[in-house]
Design an enzyme around this catalytic site. Structure first.
Site, PDB file in Angstrom:
ATOM      1  N   ASN A 167       0.526  -0.974   0.037  1.00  0.00           N
ATOM      2  CA  ASN A 167      -0.073  -0.102   0.020  1.00  0.00           C
ATOM      3  C   ASN A 167       0.865   1.261  -0.228  1.00  0.00           C
ATOM      4  O   ASN A 167       2.017   1.026   0.633  1.00  0.00           O
ATOM      5  CB  ASN A 167      -0.832   0.417   1.550  1.00  0.00           C
ATOM      6  CG  ASN A 167      -2.102  -0.867   1.037  1.00  0.00           C
ATOM      7  OD1 ASN A 167      -2.845  -1.492  -0.300  1.00  0.00           O
ATOM      8  ND2 ASN A 167      -2.503  -1.941   2.285  1.00  0.00           N
ATOM      9  N   ASP A 201       3.386  -5.074  12.118  1.00  0.00           N
ATOM     10  CA  ASP A 201       3.979  -5.772  11.687  1.00  0.00           C
ATOM     11  C   ASP A 201       5.500  -5.682  11.438  1.00  0.00           C
ATOM     12  O   ASP A 201       6.164  -6.909  11.224  1.00  0.00           O
ATOM     13  CB  ASP A 201       3.529  -5.076   9.855  1.00  0.00           C
ATOM     14  CG  ASP A 201       2.514  -5.465   9.606  1.00  0.00           C
ATOM     15  OD1 ASP A 201       1.615  -5.552  10.157  1.00  0.00           O
ATOM     16  OD2 ASP A 201       1.866  -3.899   9.114  1.00  0.00           O
TER      17      ASP A 201
END
Length: 300
Positions: free
Chosen positions: A10, A249
């Site tokens: 993204n 993450d």
């Protein structure tokens, strides 16, 4: 490659506000810059910066966002041969960060919606060669299932966001990685709902549902590792958070990097907690991740 990440890329559009707005409320903010993101890309970059050999299976669009979205993947040395360029937009995340470091995120899939079974099947050889296949929830469910089907090594799943995926494919996760909210949703999806939100209870319920091992990420409270041998709490360093975007993450990527280096689940989680703590002290996701040579905060 030691690790193949089948997941999203993204562009992150980030704005900062004093606090998150209430429904219907308009606030003034600042920022508006575009940086690299996507849970798949974040985890790939975090793993590569911790010394792992990483390849990415994903897609970007033919638009101006593709370049900033892949900047850190390229800089970290992630193999991009299985990242397709497709018609249409690159995935986009709109992120609002409050002064206390907490964030809210809206994700528009864009090109990530093309990482389906047909595309993942075309990358079967890359996936089959991986020691670890790392998956999240920002690609189509049939792409997720195809990646698990082609994996011959260890499958690690961070099902965020929690999407409806094939039960048998999901239960191949070893470990399943989730925060407390995600753990509850996954249990509901498996028909094994639980009223308790205590980490130990959630972990035991997930093991009971069929996962060989579980890693629960608990934010500032650290993490918990659970398998057939029992549960182990993982402490995290105490730091002043600037931006929590992508911290989970950072944990996931560092965790699988240490697994490929031979660490146990507990050892990998202890290192990953320190990497996650480092990440929240900087702005953005991938730009805040440490390299393997950098000094990490210690657990006091």
């Amino acid at each position: 490659m030691s690790i193949v990440v089948v997941g999203s890329i993204n562009a992150d559009l980030t704005v900062r506000v004093a606090r998150h707005p209430s429904p219907g409320e308009t606030l003034m903010g600042n920022g508006g810059g575009v940086t690299a993101g996507g849970k798949g890309a974040n985890q790939a970059v975090a793993a590569a910066l911790q010394g792992a050999s990483v390849a990415m299976v994903s897609a970007v669009g033919k638009d101006p966002y593709a370049a900033p979205a892949t900047e850190h993947l390229r800089a970290a040395g992630v193999d991009m041969h299985s990242v397709a360029e497709v018609d249409g937009p690159t995935g986009l995340a709109v992120i609002t960060v409050a002064d206390d470091g907490e964030n809210s995120i809206v994700v528009v899939p864009g090109a990530n919606a093309t990482v389906d079974a047909a595309y993942v099947d075309s990358c079967a050889d890359v996936i089959a060669a991986a020691e670890i296949v790392l998956l999240q929830g920002e690609i189509p469910a049939d792409g997720f299932a195809a990646a698990v089907r082609h994996a011959t090594g260890r499958v690690v799943v961070n099902l965020a966001p929690v999407i409806e995926v094939d039960r048998d494919a999901l239960l191949q996760a070893d470990p399943l990685m989730a925060n407390e909210h995600e753990a509850g949703l996954i249990l509901e999806q498996l028909g094994a709902g639980i009223s308790s939100q205590e980490p130990a209870d959630l972990a035991q319920a997930l093991l009971g549902a069929g996962f060989p091992s579980v890693v629960l990420t608990l934010g500032g409270a650290g993490a918990m590792v659970a398998d057939a041998d029992g549960s182990t709490p993982i402490a995290t360093p105490k730091v002043s958070a600037v931006d929590t975007t992508g911290a989970g993450d950072a944990f996931a990527g560092a965790f699988v990097a240490r697994l490929t280096a031979g660490d146990s689940l507990v050892q990998a989680a202890e290192h990953a907690a320190r990497v996650g703590a480092f990440a929240v002290t900087g702005e953005g996701a991938q730009a805040s991740y440490p390299e393997v040579t950098q000094t990490l905060p210690e657990v006091s």
